[in-house]
Design an enzyme around this catalytic site. Structure first.
Site, PDB file in Angstrom:
ATOM      1  N   TYR A   1      62.702 -24.318   9.531  1.00 40.48           N
ATOM      2  CA  TYR A   1      62.781 -24.476   8.074  1.00 40.48           C
ATOM      3  C   TYR A   1      64.173 -23.797   7.616  1.00 40.48           C
ATOM      4  CZ  TYR A   1      58.427 -26.441   6.163  1.00 40.48           C
ATOM      5  OH  TYR A   1      57.243 -27.163   5.795  1.00 40.48           O
TER       6      TYR A   1
ATOM      7  N   GLU B   1      65.266 -24.255   3.767  1.00 44.95           N
ATOM      8  CA  GLU B   1      65.344 -24.551   2.276  1.00 44.95           C
ATOM      9  C   GLU B   1      66.750 -23.876   2.011  1.00 44.95           C
ATOM     10  OE1 GLU B   1      62.357 -24.369   3.657  1.00 44.95           O
ATOM     11  OE2 GLU B   1      60.967 -25.225   1.955  1.00 44.95           O
TER      12      GLU B   1
ATOM     13  N   ASP C   1      75.964 -47.349  -4.054  1.00 44.07           N
ATOM     14  CA  ASP C   1      75.234 -46.994  -3.067  1.00 44.07           C
ATOM     15  C   ASP C   1      75.567 -47.945  -1.642  1.00 44.07           C
ATOM     16  OD1 ASP C   1      73.283 -47.285  -1.177  1.00 44.07           O
ATOM     17  OD2 ASP C   1      71.644 -47.601  -2.527  1.00 44.07           O
TER      18      ASP C   1
ATOM     19  N   THR D   1      73.102 -44.361   3.159  1.00 44.32           N
ATOM     20  CA  THR D   1      72.138 -43.745   4.404  1.00 44.32           C
ATOM     21  C   THR D   1      72.990 -43.544   5.604  1.00 44.32           C
ATOM     22  OG1 THR D   1      71.518 -45.996   4.817  1.00 44.32           O
ATOM     23  CG2 THR D   1      70.001 -44.647   3.687  1.00 44.32           C
TER      24      THR D   1
ATOM     25  N   LYS E   1      72.819 -46.744   9.451  1.00 46.09           N
ATOM     26  CA  LYS E   1      72.868 -48.177   9.327  1.00 46.09           C
ATOM     27  C   LYS E   1      74.259 -48.380  10.045  1.00 46.09           C
ATOM     28  CE  LYS E   1      70.068 -49.476   5.354  1.00 46.09           C
ATOM     29  NZ  LYS E   1      69.943 -48.228   4.576  1.00 46.09           N
TER      30      LYS E   1
ATOM     31  N   ARG F   1      68.227 -41.380  10.876  1.00 49.87           N
ATOM     32  CA  ARG F   1      67.768 -41.683   9.730  1.00 49.87           C
ATOM     33  C   ARG F   1      67.903 -40.830   8.667  1.00 49.87           C
ATOM     34  NH1 ARG F   1      64.938 -46.336   9.193  1.00 49.87           N
ATOM     35  NH2 ARG F   1      65.603 -47.001  11.428  1.00 49.87           N
TER      36      ARG F   1
END
Ligand code: DSN
Length: 416
Positions: free
Chosen positions: A53, A55, A198, A224, A227, A233
């Protein structure tokens, strides 16, 4: 802790993964948003980094033990900055949709107006389609392409004058041309709008120098990572320093919790790959391959939207050939060629059974295929479409697909 191997402990999942490797290996992947990560990126993705984790942001975490995670995330950020010439990078969005949502909430107020491209003209669901929650919160006004397949800048200026948007949004998921960012920025400036692009589909092509780069000009650019960029991802927001704090706060704590640092590690590896000269060659070849497909489809009188392609994808209306997009997708699936059914501009048909198909070259180019193979594949696709009810012919093409795929091995390291 379970110490058995995946194969011994969970044959259901092990077999499904093995079958998926075989499907990717033996088929022709032509969904333009898909690609194949390298073995090095896969190694990072499947590492113990998934256990942590973290954060917060590098150097400012809410949890202890983040020193190595900081190295991973900061390396990804630094490489992305260098690739795109970005002032600020947030690499934590879990994927494309939350990435765009974070930008809207970070920079706008509920009710604000955003000009975005209509989905059927190549836009994206998260750019204001009425089925999304965002469309209930922000006032999206949708512009379209003209008959020639271009974004009509005079019309965009008129719409900007009329609607006084707080943001003008460009960058598309089924549009096959480049974007004139300078003139769009001029229009946005004339009405005081924030500029957002985008570039999810074409991020890799921009990093490879093969398409216009909005990052130096625009306020915010999202992409993203999985691609054309060929990472794991995930999503990434690049912005001018003056928006950095707002964007970071919007991603965490505004929208997300712990980032997926194993995905970030894999994307950092992909960014290193994208810095190498071979990646520029890869991007050039993606475009050459898409052109090679276009040439054959034009010879065979297919109705190509936007007049052709200047990037990695083609959007084709297949209804004049007596078949719908859904039927074409199903028939091509039977032949081992994976594409997706897609709406065409102002499509009279429904999204689940539209008029078009969308296909692209990033994944096949990663395998090493060139123009010669594209010509062969375009002929195979045509034969499937013209004989979509003839299972014998579909089976014959499937064998051709497998024979071709075999010549371009993908993951020999993963064969068992
Ligand atoms: N699913 C991606 C695509 O195929 O374009 C975008 O959401």
């Amino acid at each position: 802790m379970n110490k058995q191997s995946l194969k011994d402990f969970d044959p259901v999942i092990a077999n499904a993964i093995k079958n998926e490797i075989n499907r990717q290996e033996s088929g022709l992947e032509m969904i333009p948003s898909e690609n194949f990560v390298s073995i090095a990126a896969l190694e990072a993705l499947g590492s113990v980094v998934t256990n942590k984790y973290s954060e917060g942001y590098p150097g400012k975490r809410y949890y202890g033990g983040c020193e190595h995670i900081d190295t991973i995330e900061q390396t990804a950020i630094d490489r992305a900055k260098e690739l795109f010439g970005a002032e600020h990078v947030n690499i934590q969005p879990l994927s494309g949709a939350p990435m765009n949502v974070a930008v809207y909430f970070g920079l706008l107020e509920p009710g604000d107006t955003i000009l975005g491209m209509d989905l059927s003209h190549g836009g994206h669901l998260t750019h204001g389609h009425p089925v999304t929650h965002m469309a209930k919160i922000f006032n999206f006004i949708r512009y379209k392409t003209n008959q020639e397949g271009n974004i009509d800048l005079d019309n965009l200026q008129e719409m900007a004058n009329t609607h006084k948007p707080k943001m003008i949004l460009v960058g598309y998921s089924a549009y096959s041309r480049d974007i004139d960012y300078e003139n769009i920025k001029r229009i946005a400036d004339s009405v005081g709008a924030i500029t957002m692009a985008d570039v999810s589909h074409i991020g890799g092509l921009i990093a490879g120098g093969e398409m216009n780069n909005p990052v130096p000009l625009f306020d915010v650019v999202t992409t993203t990572t999985h691609k054309t960029l060929r990472g794991a991802r995930g999503g990434m927001i690049m912005c001018k320093e003056k928006y950095a704090k707002k964007i970071d706060k919007a991603v965490f704590p505004g929208l997300q919790g712990g980032p997926h640092e194993n995905n970030i590690a894999a994307s950092a590896v992909a960014f290193k790959e994208a810095q190498e000269p071979a990646f520029k060659e890869y991007c050039k070849q993606i475009k050459k391959n898409a052109k090679a497909l276009e040439i054959v489809f034009k010879e065979k009188e297919y109705k190509i939207m936007f007049g052709g392609t200047s990037n990695h994808l083609l959007l084709i209306d297949v209804t004049p050939k007596g078949i719908t997009g859904k039927e074409a997708q199903q028939a091509l699936d039977k032949a081992g060629i994976t594409i997706n059914k897609n709406m065409i501009p102002d499509d009279p048909r429904r999204p689940m059974d539209p008029s078009g198909i969308r296909l692209g070259t990033p994944a096949l180019t990663t395998r090493g295929m060139k123009e010669k193979e594209m010509e062969q594949i375009a002929h195979m696709i045509d034969e499937v479409i013209m004989n979509h009810q003839n299972d014998e012919i579909l089976e014959k093409i499937k064998q051709q697909t497998e024979a071709l795929a075999k010549q371009f091995p993908l993951y020999p390291e993963l064969q068992v």
